[in-house]
Scaffold this motif. Structure first.
Motif, PDB file in Angstrom:
ATOM      1  N   GLU A 234      76.410  12.095  -4.836  1.00 46.39           N
ATOM      2  CA  GLU A 234      77.782  11.537  -5.124  1.00 46.39           C
ATOM      3  C   GLU A 234      77.524  10.001  -4.933  1.00 46.39           C
ATOM      4  OE1 GLU A 234      81.334   9.973  -5.770  1.00 46.39           O
ATOM      5  OE2 GLU A 234      80.631  10.328  -3.583  1.00 46.39           O
ATOM      6  N   TRP A 235      78.231   9.414  -6.184  1.00 46.49           N
ATOM      7  CA  TRP A 235      77.869   7.745  -6.027  1.00 46.49           C
ATOM      8  C   TRP A 235      78.605   7.111  -4.933  1.00 46.49           C
ATOM      9  CZ3 TRP A 235      78.402   8.006 -12.079  1.00 46.49           C
ATOM     10  CH2 TRP A 235      77.392   8.497 -12.792  1.00 46.49           C
ATOM     11  N   GLY A 236      79.745   7.610  -4.693  1.00 49.93           N
ATOM     12  CA  GLY A 236      80.697   6.839  -3.724  1.00 49.93           C
ATOM     13  C   GLY A 236      80.096   7.107  -2.361  1.00 49.93           C
ATOM     14  N   TYR A 237      79.540   8.127  -1.856  1.00 45.48           N
ATOM     15  CA  TYR A 237      79.016   8.254  -0.756  1.00 45.48           C
ATOM     16  C   TYR A 237      77.893   7.222  -0.644  1.00 45.48           C
ATOM     17  CZ  TYR A 237      76.310  10.303   2.950  1.00 45.48           C
ATOM     18  OH  TYR A 237      75.853  10.687   4.361  1.00 45.48           O
ATOM     19  N   LYS A 241      76.908   4.166   2.250  1.00 46.50           N
ATOM     20  CA  LYS A 241      75.806   4.169   2.994  1.00 46.50           C
ATOM     21  C   LYS A 241      75.016   2.794   2.695  1.00 46.50           C
ATOM     22  CE  LYS A 241      76.443   7.666   5.345  1.00 46.50           C
ATOM     23  NZ  LYS A 241      76.987   7.557   6.625  1.00 46.50           N
ATOM     24  N   ALA A 242      75.147   2.105   1.723  1.00 44.05           N
ATOM     25  CA  ALA A 242      74.760   0.776   1.260  1.00 44.05           C
ATOM     26  C   ALA A 242      75.331  -0.267   1.683  1.00 44.05           C
ATOM     27  CB  ALA A 242      74.443   0.715  -0.203  1.00 44.05           C
ATOM     28  N   ILE A 243      76.587  -0.126   2.325  1.00 43.15           N
ATOM     29  CA  ILE A 243      77.183  -1.341   3.060  1.00 43.15           C
ATOM     30  C   ILE A 243      76.198  -1.959   3.913  1.00 43.15           C
ATOM     31  CG2 ILE A 243      79.306  -2.014   4.256  1.00 43.15           C
ATOM     32  CD1 ILE A 243      80.742  -0.028   2.810  1.00 43.15           C
ATOM     33  N   SER A 244      75.828  -1.344   4.936  1.00 48.08           N
ATOM     34  CA  SER A 244      74.827  -2.282   5.945  1.00 48.08           C
ATOM     35  C   SER A 244      73.609  -2.650   5.371  1.00 48.08           C
ATOM     36  CB  SER A 244      74.823  -1.234   7.203  1.00 48.08           C
ATOM     37  OG  SER A 244      74.129   0.153   6.524  1.00 48.08           O
ATOM     38  N   ASP A 245      73.069  -2.037   4.164  1.00 50.13           N
ATOM     39  CA  ASP A 245      71.790  -2.820   3.904  1.00 50.13           C
ATOM     40  C   ASP A 245      72.187  -3.958   2.963  1.00 50.13           C
ATOM     41  OD1 ASP A 245      70.965  -0.251   4.531  1.00 50.13           O
ATOM     42  OD2 ASP A 245      70.964   0.571   2.503  1.00 50.13           O
ATOM     43  N   THR A 253      69.882   0.065  -2.973  1.00 52.34           N
ATOM     44  CA  THR A 253      70.484   1.266  -2.576  1.00 52.34           C
ATOM     45  C   THR A 253      72.003   1.271  -3.050  1.00 52.34           C
ATOM     46  OG1 THR A 253      71.127   0.289  -0.323  1.00 52.34           O
ATOM     47  CG2 THR A 253      69.201   1.611  -0.613  1.00 52.34           C
ATOM     48  N   GLY A 254      72.450   0.045  -3.215  1.00 51.47           N
ATOM     49  CA  GLY A 254      73.944  -0.013  -3.823  1.00 51.47           C
ATOM     50  C   GLY A 254      73.848  -0.622  -5.222  1.00 51.47           C
TER      51      GLY A 254
END
Length: 329
Positions: A234-237, A241-245, A253-254
């Protein structure tokens, strides 16, 4: 029925939607790995690796192939869009028909209930419905169903209001009165005489709601109310998870899940706006015929059809002398 920029936007939007549907259907054949796969041939994938020949879109923090998750995310989005739109049409359209045609206390009760639902913030309503429907289920079907029902709760009031208002206007038409006088039942009148005349705008709403469904699904996944990552991509998930990257310079990743969302929403929006211009007589742009050049044999009308033969001979000159006398004779 389209021309110029309107045709370009319609074709471009249809192309984006076509690519999205193709990828969603054939994701298992196109993706090099599974959406939750983090190893191959007994060798684990490295975490947060940049794009390479082995992993075109890099790997995520969970050592999953980003390219495969983007492809499988299209399949999840297609499931949710199709299921939510079908449920919205099945529920919203009949309620709008009955409410607009029958009227009285039933109409007032349905309008009050739909207005109350419409007044809720859309994402908050989707979150509440998703929690109630999911009931802690983390399976793929349970997650897709809960997301679809949550989005359906947002769309039903829209279809209800559009169909109800159109039904109120149509039920006063002479052909409806004639069907009523001949003894036709209410169900037959609604199906045979009213339904076909109140649903012309539904294709436009369906297309635009498909774009909104993508955004709502991404919002649910981003906030943690979507589908478990081990059950479906799922793209939203993935964006969550890519915020910290981002702060660490890990952009892949985002960027790729976000780009997928943007392209699908853009395609559906372009198609919806183009269909609105085609179906709405006030916004419709018709192709105009080219002006006839000097010396052409045929003059065309506004629709591009031959209208009359052009005069190719010079006008007759006045007769003089003997020619005039012969002509008089």
């Amino acid at each position: 029925m389209t021309s110029g920029l309107q045709r370009v936007t319609l074709i471009f939007g249809l192309a984006l939607i076509g690519i999205f549907v193709f990828v969603a259907i054939f994701a298992p054949l196109i993706a090099p790995y599974g959406f939750a796969q983090n190893s191959a041939d007994g060798v684990g994938f490295a975490s947060q690796q940049p794009p390479s020949a082995e992993h075109w879109f890099g790997t995520s923090v969970r050592s999953e192939d980003v390219f495969s998750r983007v492809l499988f995310g299209a399949r999840t989005a297609l499931y949710v869009i199709a299921l939510s739109l079908v449920l919205s049409l099945v529920v919203g359209v009949p309620l709008g028909l009955v409410s607009g045609y029958v009227g009285r206390w039933l109409d007032k009760a349905l309008v009050l209930f739909m207005d109350a639902m419409y007044a809720f913030p859309t994402l908050l309503l989707a979150i509440v419905v998703s929690i109630v429907v999911a009931g802690g289920a983390s399976s793929s079907f349970g997650g897709v169903l809960s997301a679809a029902v949550a989005i359906t709760a947002i769309f039903v009031p829209q279809y209800f209001r559009v169909v109800r208002n159109a039904t109120i206007a149509v039920k006063q038409e002479p052909y409806v009165d004639a069907a009523r006088v001949t003894g036709a039942s209410t169900a037959r009148i609604l199906y045979k005489h009213v339904f076909a005349n109140v649903t012309q705008s539904l294709p436009v709403i369906v297309t635009l709601n498909g774009a909104e469904a993508i955004l709502t699904l991404a919002g649910l996944g981003f906030l943690g109310f979507g589908i478990e990552p081990t059950q479906a991509a799922e793209w939203g998930y993935d964006l969550n998870k890519a915020i910290s990257d981002v702060s660490n310079g890990i952009w892949w990743t985002g960027v790729f899940p976000g780009t997928a969302i943007v392209l699908v929403v853009l395609g559906m929006t372009l198609v919806g706006e183009s269909l609105n211009e085609v179906l709405n007589p006030l916004l419709r742009t018709r192709r105009t015929a080219r002006p006839t050049t000097v010396g052409s044999d045929v003059i065309v009308d506004a629709a591009g059809e031959p209208e009359m033969a052009a005069a190719t001979e010079a006008p007759a000159t006045p007769k003089t002398g003997a020619a005039k006398e012969n002509g008089d004779e």
